[in-house]
Design an enzyme around this catalytic site. Structure first.
Site, PDB file in Angstrom:
ATOM      1  N   CYS A  81       4.028  10.392   8.042  1.00 51.67           N
ATOM      2  CA  CYS A  81       3.136  10.342   6.874  1.00 51.67           C
ATOM      3  C   CYS A  81       3.667   9.396   5.790  1.00 51.67           C
ATOM      4  O   CYS A  81       3.764   8.205   6.022  1.00 51.67           O
ATOM      5  CB  CYS A  81       2.883  11.753   6.340  1.00 51.67           C
ATOM      6  SG  CYS A  81       1.488  11.805   5.193  1.00 51.67           S
ATOM      7  N   HIS A 183       0.404  14.374  10.981  1.00 52.81           N
ATOM      8  CA  HIS A 183       1.488  15.359  10.974  1.00 52.81           C
ATOM      9  C   HIS A 183       1.593  16.036  12.331  1.00 52.81           C
ATOM     10  O   HIS A 183       0.862  16.984  12.592  1.00 52.81           O
ATOM     11  CB  HIS A 183       1.248  16.414   9.890  1.00 52.81           C
ATOM     12  CG  HIS A 183       1.409  15.885   8.512  1.00 52.81           C
ATOM     13  ND1 HIS A 183       2.611  15.907   7.848  1.00 52.81           N
ATOM     14  CD2 HIS A 183       0.538  15.271   7.681  1.00 52.81           C
ATOM     15  CE1 HIS A 183       2.468  15.346   6.663  1.00 52.81           C
ATOM     16  NE2 HIS A 183       1.219  14.946   6.533  1.00 52.81           N
ATOM     17  N   GLU A 185       3.724  18.085  13.325  1.00 55.14           N
ATOM     18  CA  GLU A 185       4.128  19.496  13.160  1.00 55.14           C
ATOM     19  C   GLU A 185       2.954  20.394  12.787  1.00 55.14           C
ATOM     20  O   GLU A 185       3.072  21.606  12.773  1.00 55.14           O
ATOM     21  CB  GLU A 185       5.252  19.615  12.116  1.00 55.14           C
ATOM     22  CG  GLU A 185       4.896  19.268  10.685  1.00 55.14           C
ATOM     23  CD  GLU A 185       4.821  17.774  10.394  1.00 55.14           C
ATOM     24  OE1 GLU A 185       5.003  16.959  11.335  1.00 55.14           O
ATOM     25  OE2 GLU A 185       4.554  17.426   9.234  1.00 55.14           O
TER      26      GLU A 185
END
Lengths: 203, 255
Positions: A81, A183, A185
């Site tokens: 990011c 992202h 995650e």
């Protein structure tokens, strides 16, 4: 034991990154650290970033910056990011700011409208332009989770692209650096797959 | 290739337990927010929202622990709201693993709070929850209400949502208090008025009773995301079924 260090320069939710890597790790040790010694001793680096780029750049102390620049040059590195945006040449955010200029490309504001909402928030398709080891077992045009208001429209090292109003670069790969605008995650199964590939990535 | 519309199940949590009733099969403890969040994640939820409706402040530590447990097991975005009044509250929730924090009453009582929070943590993690109710004697204009709809503020919803968007909110969670709990569907006139007047995403909330309602929230309301609680809690519908219905109507969803 392979040591993966999530670089902590005081910005971002580093726990979600380290928890996701832990979830797919078999033998690696995952550490969140701001210590230049730990970063120097690392086998792989994760360079996250969240919030405003100016705050991220300012939070990055001179010592840490020098070490990170040296180490990123040689170790498998995953930038996420704003972490990806910081590695580019420059950003329009916060009235214009220089990046670390490791990757080709500039960061500009996403043009908002009633149809194209900004932040670009949610799940969008990632279209592959080339093959890469970190995309192994991930089907082309899989959905990943994005949340950002600025993006890179073109880079000579673009690996994938995504459309939100305009077409932008969603992954950049250059030598030992893999940078993603989304992202992993927060991208459930596909995101975890990418982290797994990162752990298996040897260069 | 386009941004998918999101389905967001919502958990109302009181003292660390999901309330409003949950009736899943194969769940050992039907009130455990962590098990329920995992279930929604498995079914393909795009995000999870958890609203802490605990009245007292002594149990805030339970909230942080719950957030931490969900965040360590569920790898999709987690929004947490309820009782967020200070910058410190946001910091603690983000540190516990929340990705976004939802602000409601505190924003109405102190409009500078939204700007302060967005400047400090970034717009991407600041959701402003707006509870809207039709103004008395009106069928097309709404005012902001607080305290679960009991307190009419007189603030016009369109002016308010524009204002918080300008202050740096990253998203609006728009709940119709006229529809909440009715199962009659979203107030799509309200959702459309708001979503077509601002550039940030709007999540429609309040009133979902069936899958067509979710479709209507996107098609008629122009929402970027739809939030529902009870239709998923009681296993009336799974999130997978909701996605299939949306997809069949031509809406792009994450598959």
């Amino acid at each position: 034991m392979t040591q993966v260090v999530v670089i902590d320069y005081g910005m971002g939710n580093l726990h979600s990154v380290s928890k996701a890597i832990q979830a797919v790790s078999s033998s690696e040790s995952i550490v969140i650290s701001s210590s230049t010694d730990v970063i120097k001793a690392a086998d792989k680096l994760v360079f996250p970033g969240v919030g405003a780029i100016k705050d991220c750049m300012e939070a990055f102390s001179v010592d840490l910056r020098e070490t990170v620049l040296e180490e990123i040059d040689k170790k498998p590195t995953l930038a996420i990011c704003v972490g990806m945006q910081m590695l580019l040449e420059s950003s329009e955010e916060n009235g214009g700011i220089d990046g670390l200029d490791i990757l080709d490309g500039k960061v500009t504001k996403i043009k908002a409208s009633k149809e194209v909402k900004v932040p670009h928030m949610g799940w969008n398709e990632v279209k592959f332009l080339k093959e890469h080891l970190l995309l192994k077992n991930i089907p082309d045009s899989s959905f990943f989770y994005f949340v950002h208001s600025y993006c890179c429209l073109s880079s000579k090292d673009a690996l994938t692209e995504t459309i939100h109003g305009e077409r932008f670069v969603s992954c950049i790969a250059k030598d030992n650096i893999f940078a993603v605008q989304f992202h992993p995650e927060k991208s459930q199964g596909m995101g975890l797959e990418l982290y797994k590939n990162f752990l298996n990535w040897n260069i | 290739m386009t941004l998918a519309k999101r389905i967001i199940p919502c958990l109302d949590v009181d003292k660390g337990r999901v309330v409003k009733g949950v009736n899943f099969l194969n769940i050992r403890d039907a009130g455990d927010p962590i098990e329920i969040a995992k279930r929604y994640d498995d079914e393909g939820a795009d995000e999870i929202t958890m609203l802490d409706i605990t009245a007292s402040h002594e149990t805030r530590d339970t909230t942080y622990k719950t957030v931490e447990s969900i965040a360590s097991q569920v790898f999709i975005p987690l929004t947490v709201g309820g009782g967020v009044r200070k910058i410190e509250d946001i910091k603690k929730l983000l540190r516990s693993g929340a990705d976004k924090v939802s602000i409601n009453t505190a924003a109405v009582e102190n409009p500078d709070f939204v700007k302060e929070a967005a400047d400090k943590f970034g717009s991407q993690c600041i959701v402003v929850a707006v509870d809207a109710k039709l103004k008395e004697d009106s069928s097309s204009s709404w005012e902001v209400v607080t305290y679960g709809g009991r307190n009419r503020t007189g603030i016009d919803v369109l002016e308010w949502t524009q204002k918080v968007a300008d202050s740096g909110a990253g998203e609006i969670l728009l709940t119709s208090m006229d529809r909440d709990g009715t199962k009659e569907g979203f107030d799509n006139k309200l959702v459309f008025k708001v979503s077509s007047s601002i550039d940030i995403p709007v999540i429609a909330s309040g009133g979902v009773g069936n899958l067509q309602h979710l479709i209507d929230g996107i098609r008629q309301g122009g929402a970027e995301a739809v939030l529902a609680a009870s239709i998923f809690h009681f296993s009336e519908f799974t999130i997978q079924e909701a996605k299939e219905a949306m997809k069949a109507s031509g809406i792009v969803v994450r598959s």
